[in-house]
Design an enzyme around this catalytic site. Sequence first.
Site, PDB file in Angstrom:
ATOM      1  N   LYS A   3      50.031  71.486  28.168  1.00 51.49           N
ATOM      2  CA  LYS A   3      50.427  70.467  29.143  1.00 51.49           C
ATOM      3  C   LYS A   3      51.516  69.599  28.523  1.00 51.49           C
ATOM      4  CE  LYS A   3      49.264  66.333  30.173  1.00 51.49           C
ATOM      5  NZ  LYS A   3      50.596  65.747  30.484  1.00 51.49           N
TER       6      LYS A   3
ATOM      7  N   ALA B 297      54.386  66.449  28.566  1.00 52.39           N
ATOM      8  CA  ALA B 297      54.297  65.038  28.958  1.00 52.39           C
ATOM      9  C   ALA B 297      54.963  64.849  30.322  1.00 52.39           C
ATOM     10  CB  ALA B 297      54.975  64.169  27.913  1.00 52.39           C
TER      11      ALA B 297
ATOM     12  N   GLY C 186      48.297  62.782  32.407  1.00 50.69           N
ATOM     13  CA  GLY C 186      47.235  62.854  31.419  1.00 50.69           C
ATOM     14  C   GLY C 186      45.828  62.778  31.990  1.00 50.69           C
ATOM     15  N   PRO C 187      45.524  61.716  32.747  1.00 46.90           N
ATOM     16  CA  PRO C 187      44.139  61.563  33.194  1.00 46.90           C
ATOM     17  C   PRO C 187      43.692  62.660  34.170  1.00 46.90           C
ATOM     18  CG  PRO C 187      45.335  59.486  33.314  1.00 46.90           C
ATOM     19  CD  PRO C 187      46.351  60.547  33.032  1.00 46.90           C
TER      20      PRO C 187
ATOM     21  N   GLU D  49      47.347  64.259  16.338  1.00 44.69           N
ATOM     22  CA  GLU D  49      48.474  63.643  15.621  1.00 44.69           C
ATOM     23  C   GLU D  49      48.808  62.385  16.405  1.00 44.69           C
ATOM     24  OE1 GLU D  49      51.642  62.285  14.811  1.00 44.69           O
ATOM     25  OE2 GLU D  49      52.737  64.114  15.358  1.00 44.69           O
TER      26      GLU D  49
ATOM     27  N   CYS E  79      56.426  58.707  15.752  1.00 50.88           N
ATOM     28  CA  CYS E  79      55.089  58.327  15.315  1.00 50.88           C
ATOM     29  C   CYS E  79      55.127  57.861  13.864  1.00 50.88           C
ATOM     30  CB  CYS E  79      54.136  59.486  15.479  1.00 50.88           C
ATOM     31  SG  CYS E  79      54.814  61.012  14.860  1.00 50.88           S
TER      32      CYS E  79
ATOM     33  N   PHE F 198      59.898  50.704  27.799  1.00 49.68           N
ATOM     34  CA  PHE F 198      60.889  49.624  27.748  1.00 49.68           C
ATOM     35  C   PHE F 198      60.183  48.269  27.798  1.00 49.68           C
ATOM     36  CE2 PHE F 198      63.433  46.583  30.179  1.00 49.68           C
ATOM     37  CZ  PHE F 198      64.622  46.553  29.461  1.00 49.68           C
TER      38      PHE F 198
ATOM     39  N   GLU G 149      51.890  49.460  16.778  1.00 50.02           N
ATOM     40  CA  GLU G 149      52.978  50.430  16.921  1.00 50.02           C
ATOM     41  C   GLU G 149      53.855  50.002  18.100  1.00 50.02           C
ATOM     42  OE1 GLU G 149      52.129  54.564  18.315  1.00 50.02           O
ATOM     43  OE2 GLU G 149      53.260  55.132  16.532  1.00 50.02           O
TER      44      GLU G 149
HETATM   45  O1  TXE Z   1      50.931  58.137  25.219  1.00 46.08           O
HETATM   46  P1  TXE Z   1      49.717  59.050  25.639  1.00 46.08           P
HETATM   47  P2  TXE Z   1      52.023  57.370  26.129  1.00 46.08           P
HETATM   48  C1  TXE Z   1      52.289  56.115  21.249  1.00 46.08           C
HETATM   49  C2  TXE Z   1      53.382  55.071  21.299  1.00 46.08           C
HETATM   50  C3  TXE Z   1      53.538  54.844  22.759  1.00 46.08           C
HETATM   51  C4  TXE Z   1      52.098  54.928  23.215  1.00 46.08           C
HETATM   52  C5  TXE Z   1      51.886  55.222  24.671  1.00 46.08           C
HETATM   53  O2  TXE Z   1      52.942  53.890  20.675  1.00 46.08           O
HETATM   54  O3  TXE Z   1      54.106  53.598  23.035  1.00 46.08           O
HETATM   55  O4  TXE Z   1      51.569  55.979  22.454  1.00 46.08           O
HETATM   56  O5  TXE Z   1      52.618  56.372  25.068  1.00 46.08           O
HETATM   57  C6  TXE Z   1      48.591  62.845  27.807  1.00 46.08           C
HETATM   58  N1  TXE Z   1      43.549  63.008  28.851  1.00 46.08           N
HETATM   59  N2  TXE Z   1      52.789  57.483  21.163  1.00 46.08           N
HETATM   60  O6  TXE Z   1      51.337  56.606  27.214  1.00 46.08           O
HETATM   61  O7  TXE Z   1      48.995  58.472  26.797  1.00 46.08           O
HETATM   62  C7  TXE Z   1      49.910  62.451  28.426  1.00 46.08           C
HETATM   63  O8  TXE Z   1      50.035  62.997  29.729  1.00 46.08           O
HETATM   64  C8  TXE Z   1      44.352  63.956  28.362  1.00 46.08           C
HETATM   65  C9  TXE Z   1      52.781  58.078  19.863  1.00 46.08           C
HETATM   66  O9  TXE Z   1      53.067  58.322  26.527  1.00 46.08           O
HETATM   67  O10 TXE Z   1      48.924  59.291  24.420  1.00 46.08           O
HETATM   68  C10 TXE Z   1      50.882  63.029  27.415  1.00 46.08           C
HETATM   69  O11 TXE Z   1      51.025  64.413  27.627  1.00 46.08           O
HETATM   70  N3  TXE Z   1      45.664  63.756  28.130  1.00 46.08           N
HETATM   71  C11 TXE Z   1      53.119  59.478  19.885  1.00 46.08           C
HETATM   72  C12 TXE Z   1      50.157  62.775  26.082  1.00 46.08           C
HETATM   73  O12 TXE Z   1      48.794  62.628  26.412  1.00 46.08           O
HETATM   74  C13 TXE Z   1      46.171  62.548  28.368  1.00 46.08           C
HETATM   75  C14 TXE Z   1      53.923  60.070  20.940  1.00 46.08           C
HETATM   76  C15 TXE Z   1      50.625  61.528  25.329  1.00 46.08           C
HETATM   77  O13 TXE Z   1      50.415  60.408  26.130  1.00 46.08           O
HETATM   78  C16 TXE Z   1      45.373  61.502  28.872  1.00 46.08           C
HETATM   79  C17 TXE Z   1      53.813  59.372  22.210  1.00 46.08           C
HETATM   80  C18 TXE Z   1      43.989  61.775  29.112  1.00 46.08           C
HETATM   81  N4  TXE Z   1      43.156  60.845  29.595  1.00 46.08           N
HETATM   82  C19 TXE Z   1      53.284  58.116  22.259  1.00 46.08           C
HETATM   83  N5  TXE Z   1      46.151  60.410  29.029  1.00 46.08           N
HETATM   84  C20 TXE Z   1      53.158  60.243  18.624  1.00 46.08           C
HETATM   85  N6  TXE Z   1      52.044  60.338  17.916  1.00 46.08           N
HETATM   86  O14 TXE Z   1      54.180  60.812  18.294  1.00 46.08           O
HETATM   87  C21 TXE Z   1      47.411  60.753  28.648  1.00 46.08           C
HETATM   88  N7  TXE Z   1      47.427  62.050  28.260  1.00 46.08           N
END
Ligand code: TXE
Length: 500
Positions: free
Chosen positions: A192, A194, A225-226, A268, A302, A350, A399
């Site tokens: 899946k 993003a 995600g959800p 990760e 990250c 943003f 972060e």
């Molecule tokens: O992350 P999410 P978001 C950090 C960074 C950023 C914050 C939020 O601080 O500001 O996370 O970003 C999927 N069940 N990183 O909201 O929610 C989602 O669809 C299953 C660090 O984008 O963690 C996407 O594919 N999956 C980071 C993926 O998880 C779910 C990179 C990441 O989204 C889900 C990105 C659920 N309930 C953000 N909810 C790194 N480690 O590099 C969301 N997803």
Amino acid sequence: RFGTAAALDEPITPPVEVKYTKLLINGQFVDSASGKTFPTLDPRTGEVIAHVSEGDTEDINRAVASARKAFDEGPWPKMTGYERSRILNRFADLVDKHSEELAALETWDNGKPYEQSALAEVPTFSRLFRYYAGWCDKIHGLVVPADSSHHVQVLHEPIGVAGQIIPWNFPLLMFAWKVGPALACGNTIVLKSAEQTPLTALYAAKLFHEAGLPDGVLNVISGYGPTAGAALASHMDVDKLAFTGSTETGKIVLELAARSNLKPVTLELGGKSPMIILDDADVDKAVELAHFALFFNQGQCCCAGSRTFVHEHVYDEFAEKAKARALRRVVGDPFKKGVEQGPQIDDEQFSKVMRYIKSGVNSGATLESGGDRIGDKGYYIQPTIFSNVKDEMEIAKDEIFGPVQSILKFKDIDEVIRRANATHYGLAAGVFTSNIDKANTLTRALRAGTVWVNCFDVFDAAIPFGGYKMSGQGREKGIDSLKNYLQIKAVVTSLKNPAW
Ligand code: TXE
């Protein structure tokens, strides 16, 4: 300032068209079961690039069924390693052939500079698959001695159907870190992507089929995600889950995996990595490295070096020069030549970054440069520097995931080790010194999955990457990444004639 105005006048038309927007299930592009789509937006303007099929539980079920069939009936897991390696290598060749389109799509969907996509990320993407192609025919088990008269084989088998959830900051590279080892070991996949960046995963998966990957081996679902992500994490027929994203969501998927079928999970997650500049440092070089460590990819890494610890002897000079460097950073349309920084990914990120900038100001840190948005559309933020940052401030603890550098002062090595480690995260760290003994002390004392010495963000295919503490579980890339996708079976055979 920031070399921006002209660059932001009129967005450059991306040199690519969007060809693939449907879900890829069992080798076919198909509509989602609900027929729903969602828009993927151009971070330069907030305008729609394309409407993409929105996968949900039913689509995940279809994709998992197809991956299951491809695993159980083959031929993929039963192919020789050499045959699998040839498909991975053919795919890498196709990526090189279509590199400009892939780079343009990546930049359009994500906002990162085109030069970064074209010169670094797409070549690294094909390199990663060539690395994993090299592993395909070198994955094997062991014969181990037993105390009794038994012949003991330890077989390494593919684990089965891998569910993979990736983020938006490096859509292609995260695809490679996950798909490469899973395929090398003979697994089948439901990935899946993003919701912010669905385009390059679909394009890459199409190239994989052109390279001869059998139908059902790699299924790609775009969606949220959800819904789609949670359905994948909690699916009873998924044998392994790999996730990259926020620590918060990492906890959710780990729980979903545990509550369903206890599938093993690699994570990760986020970070708040220290970048430590000692007093013997060449300040100009240290400024440049620390600048790169934080601002690369709009600060959306990250492992960003987001706590810049500088020794008190060089602190003032460093802060002054870091400010000058930030003011020189070229921000603008990522398709424009020479641009170092594009827009943040979306409105949510943003706003999050702007909120942290306010928090920095309110908590009493000194705003040295930046602090505002650029332009009035899209998600451009000025390269921002805070000095006099204290450990307890929010900007030093959370972060931020944006172009905001926090500079902290320290007096001695023991103090900086204690402060650098005083975080729930442990993804990476940077050390800048010419003193080998101090470097050795720091590399061993820092609790982080990667320590870069006099460099930062070096990501070769063979180097393992992953976090201590709440930055994750398991390692990606390198030989360690294969373990995530293998099942270990012990075969114990009684020896009829132990003497032989
Ligand atoms: O992350 P999410 P978001 C950090 C960074 C950023 C914050 C939020 O601080 O500001 O996370 O970003 C999927 N069940 N990183 O909201 O929610 C989602 O669809 C299953 C660090 O984008 O963690 C996407 O594919 N999956 C980071 C993926 O998880 C779910 C990179 C990441 O989204 C889900 C990105 C659920 N309930 C953000 N909810 C790194 N480690 O590099 C969301 N997803």
